[in-house]
Motif scaffolding. Sequence first.
Motif, PDB file in Angstrom:
ATOM      1  N   GLU A  92       0.813  -1.213   0.000  1.00  0.00           N
ATOM      2  CA  GLU A  92       0.000   0.000   0.000  1.00  0.00           C
ATOM      3  C   GLU A  92       0.848   1.267   0.000  1.00  0.00           C
ATOM      4  OE1 GLU A  92      -3.391   2.180   2.801  1.00  0.00           O
ATOM      5  OE2 GLU A  92      -2.877   0.073   3.103  1.00  0.00           O
ATOM      6  N   LEU A  93       1.986   1.230   0.670  1.00  0.00           N
ATOM      7  CA  LEU A  93       2.809   2.427   0.804  1.00  0.00           C
ATOM      8  C   LEU A  93       4.275   2.037   0.889  1.00  0.00           C
ATOM      9  CD1 LEU A  93       3.045   5.525   1.331  1.00  0.00           C
ATOM     10  CD2 LEU A  93       2.812   4.996   3.775  1.00  0.00           C
ATOM     11  N   SER A  94       5.123   2.752   0.139  1.00  0.00           N
ATOM     12  CA  SER A  94       6.551   2.462   0.159  1.00  0.00           C
ATOM     13  C   SER A  94       7.340   3.726  -0.163  1.00  0.00           C
ATOM     14  CB  SER A  94       6.900   1.364  -0.856  1.00  0.00           C
ATOM     15  OG  SER A  94       8.271   1.060  -0.820  1.00  0.00           O
ATOM     16  N   LEU A  95       8.516   3.856   0.448  1.00  0.00           N
ATOM     17  CA  LEU A  95       9.422   4.981   0.208  1.00  0.00           C
ATOM     18  C   LEU A  95      10.816   4.460  -0.082  1.00  0.00           C
ATOM     19  CD1 LEU A  95       8.454   7.470   3.082  1.00  0.00           C
ATOM     20  CD2 LEU A  95       7.812   7.620   0.676  1.00  0.00           C
ATOM     21  N   SER A  96      11.572   5.231  -0.858  1.00  0.00           N
ATOM     22  CA  SER A  96      12.942   4.862  -1.172  1.00  0.00           C
ATOM     23  C   SER A  96      13.828   6.100  -1.116  1.00  0.00           C
ATOM     24  CB  SER A  96      13.040   4.236  -2.569  1.00  0.00           C
ATOM     25  OG  SER A  96      14.391   4.008  -2.931  1.00  0.00           O
ATOM     26  N   ALA A  97      15.040   5.935  -0.594  1.00  0.00           N
ATOM     27  CA  ALA A  97      16.024   7.011  -0.553  1.00  0.00           C
ATOM     28  C   ALA A  97      17.337   6.478  -1.126  1.00  0.00           C
ATOM     29  CB  ALA A  97      16.235   7.510   0.870  1.00  0.00           C
ATOM     30  N   THR A  98      17.933   7.229  -2.056  1.00  0.00           N
ATOM     31  CA  THR A  98      19.172   6.804  -2.715  1.00  0.00           C
ATOM     32  C   THR A  98      20.197   7.928  -2.656  1.00  0.00           C
ATOM     33  OG1 THR A  98      17.962   5.395  -4.262  1.00  0.00           O
ATOM     34  CG2 THR A  98      20.209   5.982  -4.860  1.00  0.00           C
ATOM     35  N   TYR A  99      21.449   7.548  -2.411  1.00  0.00           N
ATOM     36  CA  TYR A  99      22.559   8.494  -2.421  1.00  0.00           C
ATOM     37  C   TYR A  99      23.580   8.015  -3.449  1.00  0.00           C
ATOM     38  CZ  TYR A  99      26.710  11.062  -0.967  1.00  0.00           C
ATOM     39  OH  TYR A  99      27.829  11.852  -0.948  1.00  0.00           O
ATOM     40  N   THR A 100      23.955   8.907  -4.368  1.00  0.00           N
ATOM     41  CA  THR A 100      24.889   8.555  -5.431  1.00  0.00           C
ATOM     42  C   THR A 100      26.069   9.522  -5.420  1.00  0.00           C
ATOM     43  OG1 THR A 100      23.077   7.748  -6.820  1.00  0.00           O
ATOM     44  CG2 THR A 100      25.178   8.187  -7.901  1.00  0.00           C
ATOM     45  N   PRO A 101      27.272   9.089  -5.019  1.00  0.00           N
ATOM     46  CA  PRO A 101      28.460   9.949  -5.115  1.00  0.00           C
ATOM     47  C   PRO A 101      28.786  10.227  -6.586  1.00  0.00           C
ATOM     48  CG  PRO A 101      28.858   8.028  -3.714  1.00  0.00           C
ATOM     49  CD  PRO A 101      27.580   7.775  -4.443  1.00  0.00           C
TER      50      PRO A 101
END
Length: 410
Positions: A92-101
Motif C-alpha cells: 500500500e505504501l513504500s518509500l525509497s532514498a538513494t545516495y549517489t556519489p
Amino acid sequence: MKRLLLSTVILLCFFTSINAQFDCVFNTDTGQWVKPGTTSEPCTNTIITSVPFLRITPDARSGAMGDAGIAISPDANAIHYNSSKLAFVEQELSLSATYTPWLRALGLNDVYMAYLSGYKQIDKLSTVGFGLRYFSLGLINYTNDSGGDNGTGKPNEFEVSAAYARKLTDNFSLSIGGKFIYSNLAAGQRVGAVEINPGTAGAVDFGLTYKKPIELSGNETNLTIGAAITNLGTKISYTNSANKDFIPTNLGIGAAWEFNFDEYNSFTFTTDINKLLVPTPCLGGTGPDTPDCDEDADGIPDYKQKSVVGGVLGSFSDAQGGFSEEIRELMYSVGVEYWYDKQFAVRAGYYSEHRTKGNRQFFTVGLGLKYNVFGLNFSYLVPTTNQRNPLDNTLRFSLIFDFEAFEDEE
C-alpha cells in the motif's frame, strides 16, 4: 585543476552548440561527415541537452542491471522509469532514498545526487507516486574574464515530480505525470556581457505497462512489456536570450521476463532500449558543398530553433547520416536479477551506447537485501572503455521502506 574541470562541465551546459566538424571531413560523394583519412567512418555527433541529470539512473537496483528499469517489477523508484508500473504494486505504501556519489575518481567529495521517491496505493486499481531529485555540484570558485576572483557558489539542480497510474484491465495500465525542473548552475555570474540566471522548465511523462502470466514447462513466469515517454516539456535557458536548449525528452521501451522456479528461487531477464526525442545536431561548414545549418542567418543553428513538438517528431528522421545514424542513437541496457526467498538478490547488467553518440560502455553488478520493513540495494559500475564515467568504481546504495510490512509487524 579538478575544480577547473568541473567548471568546464558546467559551462558546457550553457553553450551546447558543439561543432564536431572541426575534426571531421565532409565527403561530397556521399554527402556525409566522416573522420579524416576515411571515406565511410561516421563522424562523432553526440546529442547534447540541458539538465542531463534528469536521465541519470537514480536507484541502485536498476543501477546494478545496466540501468534497465522500464519493465522490471514495480518498487518505490518506478516513477523515474515508467510510472504506469505503480498500478501493479502489491504494497500500500513504500518509500525509497538513494545516495549517489559523483566524480569521486577526481577526488571531489561534495558532488552527489540524492533521490527520494515513493508511492501510495489509492485502491486496487489506482496508485499515485512522487519523486524528488537533488543534484549538487559542490563548492565552485568563480573567476571573471581576466581570471580574477569572482566569489564562490554551490551550483545545484532539482526535480519535483508526481504521477498517477491506473489499471485498466488485469493486465494493462496507463500513467500520466508532471514535473518541475530547476537548474541553478552559476546564477549571478557573467560570461562576457551575458548574465547567467537559474533555468526552469516543466515537463510531463506518459507510460504504459502490459503484464501477462505465462506457464512455461510447468513453471510460473511473468512477462512484462512497458513503454514510457519522459521529460516531454518546455525548453530551458540560463540567460535572457531567445536561444533555448531542449531538455532530455526520452522514449523508452522495455521488457522483463520473470521465472519463478519454486517458492524460494526466481530469476528475471530484462532489457531496455532508449532514444532521446530531441534534434540531432547539424554539422555544417563554410565550404560551398557543405550543409548550411543556419539558413536564416540569425546566428543560431536551425535545429535549435525547432519547437518541442517539432523536435520530437523530427528526431526519428533528422540525422544527417540517415537511417543508419538514427539507429546509432539508440541506447541499450540488459540486466539479470536473481532472488532467493525474496530476501537476497544478486544482479548484473550491461549498458551500451554507440561510439559516435557518447560511447558509454560499462558492466554493472549489485546486491539486494530485504528484511521485514526495509530493503537495501547496492550497485557498482565497472568501466570497459577509456571513456570515463562519473560513476566509475563507485558504490551507491538505496534504502527502501515497506510501511505495510511495518504494520504487519506491529
